[in-house]
Design an enzyme around this catalytic site. Structure first.
Site, mmCIF file in Angstrom:
data_model
loop_
_atom_site.group_PDB
_atom_site.id
_atom_site.type_symbol
_atom_site.label_atom_id
_atom_site.label_comp_id
_atom_site.label_asym_id
_atom_site.label_seq_id
_atom_site.Cartn_x
_atom_site.Cartn_y
_atom_site.Cartn_z
ATOM 1 N N SER A 1 0.835 -1.195 0.000
ATOM 2 C CA SER A 1 0.000 0.000 0.000
ATOM 3 C C SER A 1 0.870 1.246 0.000
ATOM 4 C CB SER A 1 -0.855 -0.017 1.268
ATOM 5 O OG SER A 1 -1.396 1.245 1.524
ATOM 6 N N TYR B 1 -1.524 -1.144 10.750
ATOM 7 C CA TYR B 1 -1.754 -1.649 9.401
ATOM 8 C C TYR B 1 -0.557 -1.326 8.503
ATOM 9 C CZ TYR B 1 -3.436 -1.544 4.583
ATOM 10 O OH TYR B 1 -3.542 -1.710 3.224
ATOM 11 N N LYS C 1 2.453 -3.734 6.491
ATOM 12 C CA LYS C 1 2.816 -3.686 5.070
ATOM 13 C C LYS C 1 4.328 -3.452 4.908
ATOM 14 C CE LYS C 1 -1.128 -4.712 3.436
ATOM 15 N NZ LYS C 1 -1.327 -6.055 2.850
#
Ligand code: UD1
Length: 339
Positions: A126, A150, A154
């Site tokens: 992302s 989050y 990643k």
């Protein structure tokens, strides 16, 4: 013979569109999904679009046993790995779940793949790995900045793959950093599921257009952007899906690992998105300017030239396509639910 691909999370929003793009490109695709955050009717809809049966295995990427069975039953040329959790706010509240699913799931999958001799992986990353970037449009060389659990998963997921490919030349990974996916499949049979109150802008706008939510909250109009609202690089989910096919082609043909942004290279503000959706839906879209959302980034726009050079990837769809396909999907889907 067609190359066989395992698609974890293949019943989700980006996964299901990528399934269709891979089948269209001639790949033999098997979906592996826990259905923790995907609708049960997705495989049937995929079959409706392709006119072919869909192979789906229900399972969790954290289960080595389930994965060993999958790799024992069939041989695979590569894996495209979508299965993960993706809500930023939830990751702050439930960090352990995010590390468990996004990182535990990844390493379990990589070990199962390694044991089976399948060493090609496309990884869903992302733009959030850039945090608040110094430079926009943002190049792939920008440094890692974690903003929340989050984003941390990643970043570490990318680092796991970079370490693995450096340690073992048999491994190759395509790391794809998505900007803001939007829109739906041209068939209007597959799209983003709007059941819960959406966190993200596009599905929220769609629900207001449908009349299911009253008004859009525009999170801040005092950013240093042309109209003061947040700017993002929205990319049509069908373009994004095609990026996965190109990444896979590259991994299978040349075995070259790569890290690329998947975006259009152009930004649009929240107010521009509302205007574009208004035109596509022909509905009134009331909005209120509210406070900034904590942790939001003013501008996220991809430098898109590396994806063009390395993968030959350029986007084909417009902002109008994103809004009109979203509207076609959400209106037909809502109609089906009322049946
Ligand atoms: C968000 C995540 C990002 C994640 C991505 C997954 C945050 C801070 N970022 O991206 O890490 O990879 O989703 O899809 O959650 N907006 C409104 N009103 C709304 C919703 C959004 O004004 O009701 C604005 C936001 O302030 C932003 C833009 O719309 O400027 C896009 O927001 P959103 O769709 O949530 O995506 P990101 O924040 O870019």
């Amino acid at each position: 013979m067609a190359k066989r691909i395992l698609l974890t999370g293949g019943a989700g929003y980006i996964g299901s569109h990528t399934y269709l793009a891979l089948v269209e490109a001639g790949y033999d695709v098997v979906i592996f999904d826990s259905f923790a955050n995907a609708r049960r009717d997705v495989p049937d809809r995929l079959a409706q679009v392709t006119g072919k049966p869909v192979t789906v295995i229900e399972g969790d990427v954290r289960s080595r046993q389930a994965l060993d069975q999958v790799f024992g039953d069939r041989s695979f040329d590569a894996v495209v790995h979508f299965a993960a959790l993706k809500a930023v706010g939830e990751s702050v509240e439930r960090p352990l779940d995010y590390f468990d699913v996004n990182l535990g799931g990844l390493t379990t999958l990589l070990k199962a793949m390694d044991a089976a001799g399948c060493r090609r992986l496309v990884f869903s990353s992302s733009a959030c790995v850039y945090g608040i970037p110094d430079e926009t449009p943002t190049p792939e060389t920008a440094e890692y900045r974690a903003m929340n659990p989050y984003g941390q998963t990643k970043i570490v997921g990318e680092q796991v793959l970079t370490a693995l490919t450096a340690a073992n030349p048999d491994w190759a990974a395509g790391i794809l950093r998505y900007f803001n996916p939007a829109g739906a499949h041209r068939s209007a049979l597959i799209g983003e599921d709007p059941r819960d109150i959406p966190n993200n802008l596009m599905p929220y706008i769609a629900r207001v257009a449908l009349g299911e939510l009253d008004r859009i909250s525009v999170f801040g109009d005092d950013y240093d952007t042309p109209d003061g609202t947040g700017v993002r690089d929205y990319i049509h989910v069908e373009d994004l899906a095609r990026g996965h096919v190109l990444s896979l082609d590259r991994l299978l043909d040349a075995g070259d690992s790569h890290v690329v942004n998947l975006g259009t290279g152009r930004g649009h503000s929240v107010l521009e998105m509302i205007e574009a959706y208004k035109r596509a839906s022909n509905r009134d879209l009331p909005y209120t300017i509210t406070d900034r959302r904590p942790g939001d980034v003013p501008v996220y726009v991809a430098r898109a030239d590396k994806a063009a050079q390395v993968l030959g990837f350029t986007t084909e769809k417009t902002l109008e396509d994103m809004c009109s396909s979203s509207w076609a999907w959400i209106t037909s889907d809502a109609a089906r639910r009322e049946d």
